[in-house]
Write a protein that holds these residues in place. Structure first.
Motif, PDB file in Angstrom:
ATOM      1  N   ILE A 219     -16.434  71.598  16.326  1.00 42.88           N
ATOM      2  CA  ILE A 219     -16.669  71.720  14.885  1.00 42.88           C
ATOM      3  C   ILE A 219     -17.097  70.373  14.304  1.00 42.88           C
ATOM      4  N   THR A 220     -16.464  69.300  14.779  1.00 41.73           N
ATOM      5  CA  THR A 220     -16.833  67.953  14.330  1.00 41.73           C
ATOM      6  C   THR A 220     -18.293  67.659  14.656  1.00 41.73           C
ATOM      7  N   LEU A 221     -18.713  68.034  15.863  1.00 39.87           N
ATOM      8  CA  LEU A 221     -20.111  67.847  16.260  1.00 39.87           C
ATOM      9  C   LEU A 221     -21.044  68.602  15.325  1.00 39.87           C
ATOM     10  N   THR A 222     -20.676  69.826  14.958  1.00 40.17           N
ATOM     11  CA  THR A 222     -21.498  70.628  14.053  1.00 40.17           C
ATOM     12  C   THR A 222     -21.666  69.930  12.707  1.00 40.17           C
ATOM     13  N   ILE A 223     -20.583  69.346  12.202  1.00 43.07           N
ATOM     14  CA  ILE A 223     -20.635  68.628  10.916  1.00 43.07           C
ATOM     15  C   ILE A 223     -21.524  67.397  11.034  1.00 43.07           C
ATOM     16  N   LEU A 224     -21.346  66.622  12.114  1.00 48.98           N
ATOM     17  CA  LEU A 224     -22.165  65.427  12.327  1.00 48.98           C
ATOM     18  C   LEU A 224     -23.637  65.780  12.433  1.00 48.98           C
ATOM     19  N   LEU A 225     -23.922  66.858  13.160  1.00 44.04           N
ATOM     20  CA  LEU A 225     -25.302  67.285  13.330  1.00 44.04           C
ATOM     21  C   LEU A 225     -25.911  67.717  12.002  1.00 44.04           C
ATOM     22  N   GLY A 226     -25.130  68.461  11.205  1.00 44.89           N
ATOM     23  CA  GLY A 226     -25.621  68.900   9.904  1.00 44.89           C
ATOM     24  C   GLY A 226     -25.943  67.738   8.981  1.00 44.89           C
ATOM     25  N   VAL A 227     -25.070  66.727   8.966  1.00 49.99           N
ATOM     26  CA  VAL A 227     -25.306  65.537   8.138  1.00 49.99           C
ATOM     27  C   VAL A 227     -26.524  64.768   8.632  1.00 49.99           C
ATOM     28  N   ILE A 265     -31.037  58.110   4.579  1.00 47.51           N
ATOM     29  CA  ILE A 265     -30.798  57.529   5.902  1.00 47.51           C
ATOM     30  C   ILE A 265     -29.659  56.515   5.838  1.00 47.51           C
ATOM     31  N   MET A 266     -29.666  55.680   4.808  1.00 43.58           N
ATOM     32  CA  MET A 266     -28.593  54.703   4.649  1.00 43.58           C
ATOM     33  C   MET A 266     -27.238  55.396   4.431  1.00 43.58           C
ATOM     34  N   CYS A 267     -27.265  56.501   3.695  1.00 45.11           N
ATOM     35  CA  CYS A 267     -26.017  57.232   3.408  1.00 45.11           C
ATOM     36  C   CYS A 267     -25.434  57.862   4.670  1.00 45.11           C
ATOM     37  N   ASN A 268     -26.297  58.214   5.625  1.00 39.74           N
ATOM     38  CA  ASN A 268     -25.806  58.804   6.869  1.00 39.74           C
ATOM     39  C   ASN A 268     -24.839  57.868   7.578  1.00 39.74           C
ATOM     40  N   ALA A 269     -25.152  56.576   7.577  1.00 42.25           N
ATOM     41  CA  ALA A 269     -24.289  55.593   8.229  1.00 42.25           C
ATOM     42  C   ALA A 269     -22.953  55.449   7.522  1.00 42.25           C
ATOM     43  N   VAL A 270     -22.916  55.735   6.226  1.00 40.88           N
ATOM     44  CA  VAL A 270     -21.676  55.646   5.449  1.00 40.88           C
ATOM     45  C   VAL A 270     -20.833  56.913   5.614  1.00 40.88           C
ATOM     46  N   ILE A 271     -21.490  58.063   5.730  1.00 43.59           N
ATOM     47  CA  ILE A 271     -20.781  59.344   5.787  1.00 43.59           C
ATOM     48  C   ILE A 271     -20.115  59.568   7.141  1.00 43.59           C
ATOM     49  N   ASP A 272     -20.792  59.210   8.231  1.00 46.70           N
ATOM     50  CA  ASP A 272     -20.279  59.515   9.573  1.00 46.70           C
ATOM     51  C   ASP A 272     -18.863  58.989   9.827  1.00 46.70           C
ATOM     52  N   PRO A 273     -18.533  57.713   9.499  1.00 49.00           N
ATOM     53  CA  PRO A 273     -17.162  57.249   9.733  1.00 49.00           C
ATOM     54  C   PRO A 273     -16.112  58.059   8.972  1.00 49.00           C
ATOM     55  N   PHE A 274     -16.448  58.561   7.785  1.00 44.87           N
ATOM     56  CA  PHE A 274     -15.509  59.420   7.054  1.00 44.87           C
ATOM     57  C   PHE A 274     -15.280  60.727   7.807  1.00 44.87           C
ATOM     58  N   ILE A 275     -16.332  61.237   8.454  1.00 48.58           N
ATOM     59  CA  ILE A 275     -16.186  62.460   9.251  1.00 48.58           C
ATOM     60  C   ILE A 275     -15.266  62.201  10.435  1.00 48.58           C
ATOM     61  N   TYR A 276     -15.457  61.060  11.132  1.00 49.76           N
ATOM     62  CA  TYR A 276     -14.580  60.725  12.253  1.00 49.76           C
ATOM     63  C   TYR A 276     -13.122  60.679  11.789  1.00 49.76           C
ATOM     64  N   ALA A 277     -12.895  59.973  10.682  1.00 48.50           N
ATOM     65  CA  ALA A 277     -11.529  59.790  10.195  1.00 48.50           C
ATOM     66  C   ALA A 277     -10.918  61.112   9.731  1.00 48.50           C
ATOM     67  N   PHE A 278     -11.720  61.944   9.090  1.00 49.66           N
ATOM     68  CA  PHE A 278     -11.219  63.222   8.570  1.00 49.66           C
ATOM     69  C   PHE A 278     -10.907  64.192   9.705  1.00 49.66           C
ATOM     70  N   ARG A 279     -11.704  64.163  10.775  1.00 52.69           N
ATOM     71  CA  ARG A 279     -11.550  65.136  11.851  1.00 52.69           C
ATOM     72  C   ARG A 279     -10.648  64.658  12.989  1.00 52.69           C
ATOM     73  N   SER A 280     -10.433  63.349  13.108  1.00 52.85           N
ATOM     74  CA  SER A 280      -9.643  62.816  14.224  1.00 52.85           C
ATOM     75  C   SER A 280      -8.389  62.112  13.717  1.00 52.85           C
ATOM     76  N   PRO A 281      -7.200  62.715  13.916  1.00 53.39           N
ATOM     77  CA  PRO A 281      -5.949  62.061  13.488  1.00 53.39           C
ATOM     78  C   PRO A 281      -5.740  60.723  14.193  1.00 53.39           C
ATOM     79  N   GLU A 282      -6.125  60.633  15.482  1.00 53.92           N
ATOM     80  CA  GLU A 282      -5.936  59.386  16.223  1.00 53.92           C
ATOM     81  C   GLU A 282      -6.771  58.261  15.626  1.00 53.92           C
TER      82      GLU A 282
END
Length: 297
Positions: A219-227, A265-282
């Motif tokens: 699911i995380t991959l799907t979100i990253l791909l969509g962004v 394009i610049m926003c993509n680099a800002v959004i991705d780390p939030f996706i990692y943090a939101f989807r990965s508790p570790e």
């Protein structure tokens, strides 16, 4: 700047005259601030994986590869702003040898960012596929050694391709190659998704017994791909229109939004780390320890 990726000069004057659409110009300060944030956020992702042994797995190494790609995209804009500032202050001779060389290097970073993102997402997709449908053999198939070798070969190829594309950027075949990589990645991941769906229908009970984290990763991959598609597709379309219909008023109207596309394009680099943090508790816990380290001690 090379005409493929210049954020300032790639809408030609003839096309602008043929269109009634005003050229949208965004303040350079906004680009610079977002780029700085993108570099810092993705640097935090890399540091979190380096400092935490429980995150040092093939999956997180592939995520680090995507973070490096995002960071290069942000770094490209920072260096470009610095180069323009030095030129405007008179420290650089316009179109001089140094500026041309620096320009080519910066452009290579931009192309490397796109290529790195494409192949990183493809590697993450393949990793998720193996995790779900070859769970028992996963750790014997995807070892750390193999993951590192794949990453080294991939990034070596990306660097060579980026340099080649900058050198031959004025040739139409180069533009076609550059833009075709985007849909090819989508086709590859779509094929994996279709295969995953077909297997899921025939192995429904088996999938239900898989760890929840395996499905969450898909699911995380799907979100990253969509962004990624949302942020990069407008730019890829701009390159195609600029190459094949630069004087068409409808194409020119779309190309007047190029700086908006650059902002995405610049926003993509800002959004991705939030996706990692939101989807990965570790990874989220690692971020908290890094930010509030003094309180944790």
């Amino acid at each position: 700047m090379k005409h493929i990726i210049n954020l300032y000069e790639n809408i030609n004057d003839t096309a602008r005259n043929n269109s009634d659409c005003p050229h949208v110009i965004l303040p350079e300060e906004i680009f610079f601030i977002i780029s700085i944030i993108g570099v810092l956020e993705n640097l935090m992702v890399l540091l979190a994986v380096i400092k935490n042994k429980n995150l040092q797995s093939p999956m997180y190494f592939f995520i680090c590869s995507l973070a490096i790609s995002d960071m290069l995209g942000s770094l490209y804009k920072i260096l470009e702003n610095i180069l323009i500032m030095l030129r405007n202050m008179g420290y650089l001779k316009p179109r001089g040898n140094f500026e041309t060389t620096a320009d080519d290097i910066i452009d290579s970073l931009f192309i490397l960012s796109l290529l790195g993102s494409i192949f990183s997402l493809s590697m993450i997709a393949a990793d998720r596929y193996l995790t779900i449908f070859h769970a028992l053999q996963y750790h014997s198939i995807v070892t750390m050694r193999r993951a590192i070798i794949v990453l080294m070969v991939t990034w070596t190829g990306c660097m060579g391709s980026a340099i080649t594309m900058v050198i031959f950027s004025h040739h139409i075949p180069t533009v076609i190659t550059f833009t075709s990589l985007f849909p090819l990645m989508l086709v590859f991941i779509l094929c994996l998704y279709v295969h995953m769906f077909l297997l899921a229908r025939s192995h429904a009970r088996k999938i239900l017994t898989l760890p929840r984290a395996n499905m969450k990763g898909a699911i995380t991959l799907t979100i990253l791909l969509g962004v990624f598609i949302f942020c990069w597709a407008p730019f890829v379309l701009h390159v195609l229109l600029m190459t094949f219909c630069p004087n068409n008023p409808y194409c020119a109207c779309y190309m007047s939004l190029f700086q908006v596309n650059g902002m995405l394009i610049m926003c993509n680099a800002v959004i991705d780390p939030f996706i990692y943090a939101f989807r990965s508790p570790e990874l989220r816990d690692a971020f908290k320890k890094m930010i509030f380290c003094n309180r944790c001690q």
